[in-house]
Design an enzyme around this catalytic site. Structure first.
Site, mmCIF file in Angstrom:
data_model
loop_
_atom_site.group_PDB
_atom_site.id
_atom_site.type_symbol
_atom_site.label_atom_id
_atom_site.label_comp_id
_atom_site.label_asym_id
_atom_site.label_seq_id
_atom_site.Cartn_x
_atom_site.Cartn_y
_atom_site.Cartn_z
ATOM 1 N N LYS A 185 0.971 -1.337 -0.029
ATOM 2 C CA LYS A 185 -0.042 -0.067 -0.061
ATOM 3 C C LYS A 185 0.768 1.206 -0.019
ATOM 4 O O LYS A 185 1.587 1.426 0.991
ATOM 5 C CB LYS A 185 -0.797 0.358 1.160
ATOM 6 C CG LYS A 185 -2.004 1.296 0.994
ATOM 7 C CD LYS A 185 -2.673 1.500 2.651
ATOM 8 C CE LYS A 185 -1.816 2.771 3.034
ATOM 9 N NZ LYS A 185 -2.123 3.917 2.061
ATOM 10 N N GLU A 203 10.128 1.672 10.869
ATOM 11 C CA GLU A 203 11.073 2.663 10.588
ATOM 12 C C GLU A 203 10.275 3.919 10.821
ATOM 13 O O GLU A 203 9.367 4.398 9.867
ATOM 14 C CB GLU A 203 11.843 2.623 9.511
ATOM 15 C CG GLU A 203 12.721 1.442 9.446
ATOM 16 C CD GLU A 203 13.673 1.320 10.850
ATOM 17 O OE1 GLU A 203 13.983 2.141 11.368
ATOM 18 O OE2 GLU A 203 13.967 0.039 11.113
ATOM 19 N N CYS A 257 12.936 11.437 7.321
ATOM 20 C CA CYS A 257 12.974 11.299 8.668
ATOM 21 C C CYS A 257 14.556 11.171 9.201
ATOM 22 O O CYS A 257 14.746 11.177 10.270
ATOM 23 C CB CYS A 257 12.536 10.014 8.829
ATOM 24 S SG CYS A 257 13.442 8.502 7.660
ATOM 25 N N GLU A 266 9.295 16.361 16.042
ATOM 26 C CA GLU A 266 9.632 16.338 14.701
ATOM 27 C C GLU A 266 8.957 17.306 13.810
ATOM 28 O O GLU A 266 7.698 17.292 13.866
ATOM 29 C CB GLU A 266 9.364 14.853 14.285
ATOM 30 C CG GLU A 266 10.025 14.652 12.739
ATOM 31 C CD GLU A 266 9.628 13.366 12.331
ATOM 32 O OE1 GLU A 266 10.531 13.103 11.422
ATOM 33 O OE2 GLU A 266 8.722 12.636 12.529
#
Length: 482
Positions: A175, A250, A284, A383
């Site tokens: 997906k 992750e 990231c 973040e």
């Protein structure tokens, strides 16, 4: 007329049972519809899993060199289509063209790398305790792998999950992220043309709440690999483990670069700017914290601000830094700018939406530098996922390491220093899965493991290189008494 793309299930291109589609627009020009994709349901996802289960035995027993030849041919086909894939990636995700071309090349290289690994995949022979016995191990595929991938690297991340899964003999349901699914479907087209048997790969577009959940919970899937935010990834991990699946995640990062007293401020600013503002900060592993020794702080800040102000912003095909991927991502970044100012940080560069004809319509934001940042401020802890760097002053190297480790993430970290002892201390003491010396926090080699510590990863299985194959295989030990 806008192209409408279908799902790839059991070797065929099929529409969703919902009859609904979703438009993907160009983030540099949101009024431009790039393409339409299926708004799929859980039923579509179930059909894809069923196809993968049905194909599993044939693919599992296909010799490794034969699997590798298909991957190699797929990589060759991707190479022949590199320019058009780069065009599509820029149009859907917004990356600067050089970055998009580099990402497409990364996917090509991954397929070629794992095509060789497929031929080498085997086991080891051990010395038995008794006579007339052969003792050895075999590495076998886990079964059906469910892959859920993000929008920020829409071809590289699907490739580095998909290639080792197929090389190891697993069938796959994938997906891709709804914001930029086109290049993932192009992977399926290349593999189909390369001769991948029907049902070995199945790609379904649509919401995570329907397609993703079904992939994770369906009894037919055996392993789940997810890349995305820590908040979502932790829910995926719990959901998958509760269902008895093998799982890797992750997730996010709050990546530091420590600038030591011995560092050259201009060199350090180059490293931080490249790591923090590259890919519009939408990585990231992007550097979002510069932790700078007080002796070089002022000069470093001046150099970093100059670099932030000099970056050419606009549509990715013609400019150095493209837009953020969506209106919501842009609003989130601007909200963090407001939060940082409210908490007392000093806005030294950027912080707003740029002006000009080229940037009038898209989701553009200026490269942003904050100074006078306290390590406990939200801008230093959370973040942002935009081109925002928080600069913090420290009095010595020990404090720099403490600040670098003082967050709940641990993905990538770097140090800029001319002191060999400091470099080695940083490697020893940094709480991150990727540690770099005199390099930017971004950028990964495809043949070594990748993964984080703390909330940046499930800390179970690493991706890429031999570690990528480990996740998709299970070891069988054979005692043959002849």
């Amino acid at each position: 007329m806008t192209e409408t793309n279908e799902n790839y299930v059991h070797g065929e291109w099929v529409p969703s049972e919902t009859g609904e589609t979703i438009d993907v627009t160009n983030p540099a020009n949101p009024s431009e519809i790039v393409a339409s994709y299926q708004q799929s349901s859980a039923a579509d996802a179930t059909e894809a899993v069923d196809a993968a289960v049905a194909a599993a035995e044939e693919w599992r027993t296909t010799p490794g060199p034969e699997r590798g030849s298909i991957l190699r041919e797929a990589g060759t086909l991707l190479g022949q289509r590199k320019e058009e894939l780069t065009d599509l990636l820029v149009a859907e995700e917004g990356k600067a063209r050089a970055e998009a071309a580099g990402e497409v090349q990364r996917a090509i290289d991954i397929f070629h790398y794992f095509s060789v690994k497929a031929a080498d995949l085997g086991g080891t022979v051990k010395g038995p305790s008794g006579r007339n016995t052969t003792l050895y191990t075999r590495r076998e595929p886990v079964g059906v792998a469910a892959l859920v991938t993000p929008w920020n690297y829409p071809i590289a991340i699907p490739a580095w999950k998909l290639a080792p899964a197929l090389a190891a003999g697993n069938t796959v349901v994938l997906k891709p992220a709804s914001l930029a699914p086109g290049v993932a479907l192009e992977l399926a087209k290349a593999l189909d043309e390369a001769g991948l048997p029907d049902g070995v790969l199945n790609v379904v577009t649509g919401p995570g709440s329907s397609v993703g959940n079904e992939f994770i919970e369906n009894e037919g899937t055996d392993a789940v690999s997810f890349t995305g935010s820590s908040q979502v990834g932790e829910m995926v991990y719990e959901q998958a483990t509760d269902a008895g699946k093998r799982v890797q995640t992750e997730l996010g990062g709050k990546n530091p670069t420590v600038v030591a007293a011995s560092a050259d401020p201009a060199e350090a600013a180059d490293i931080v700017a490249t790591g923090g503002f590259g890919t519009t900060g939408q990585s990231c592993t992007a550097c979002s914290r510069a932790i700078v020794h007080e002796d070089v702080y002022d000069e470093f800040v001046a150099e970093l601000v100059d670099r932030a102000k000099s970056i050419d912003i606009g549509p990715g095909n013609d400019h150095e830094m493209g837009p953020q991927v969506s209106q919501s991502e842009l609003e989130s970044t601007l909200e963090y700018v407001d939060i940082a100012e409210d908490e007392g940080a000093t806005l030294a560069a950027g912080g707003g939406v740029p002006e000009g004809d080229d940037v009038e319509e898209g989701y553009f934001v200026e490269p942003t530098v904050f100074t006078d940042v306290d390590p406990e401020m939200r801008i230093a802890q959370e973040e942002v996922f935009g081109p925002v760097v928080a600069v913090m002053k420290v009095s010595d190297f020990d404090e720099g390491i403490d600040v670098a480790n003082g967050v709940e993430y641990g993905l990538s970290a770097s140090v800029v220093t001319d002191d060999h002892t400091e470099a080695n201390r940083f490697v020893d003491e940094a709480e991150a899965g990727v540690v770099k010396v005199n390099e930017k926090t971004t950028g990964l080699e495809l043949h070594v493991p990748f993964g984080g510590f703390k909330r940046s990863s499930s800390e179970t299985w690493r991706e890429q290189g031999d570690a990528g194959l480990d996740f998709y295989t299970i070891e069988k030990i054979v005692y043959d008494n002849y």
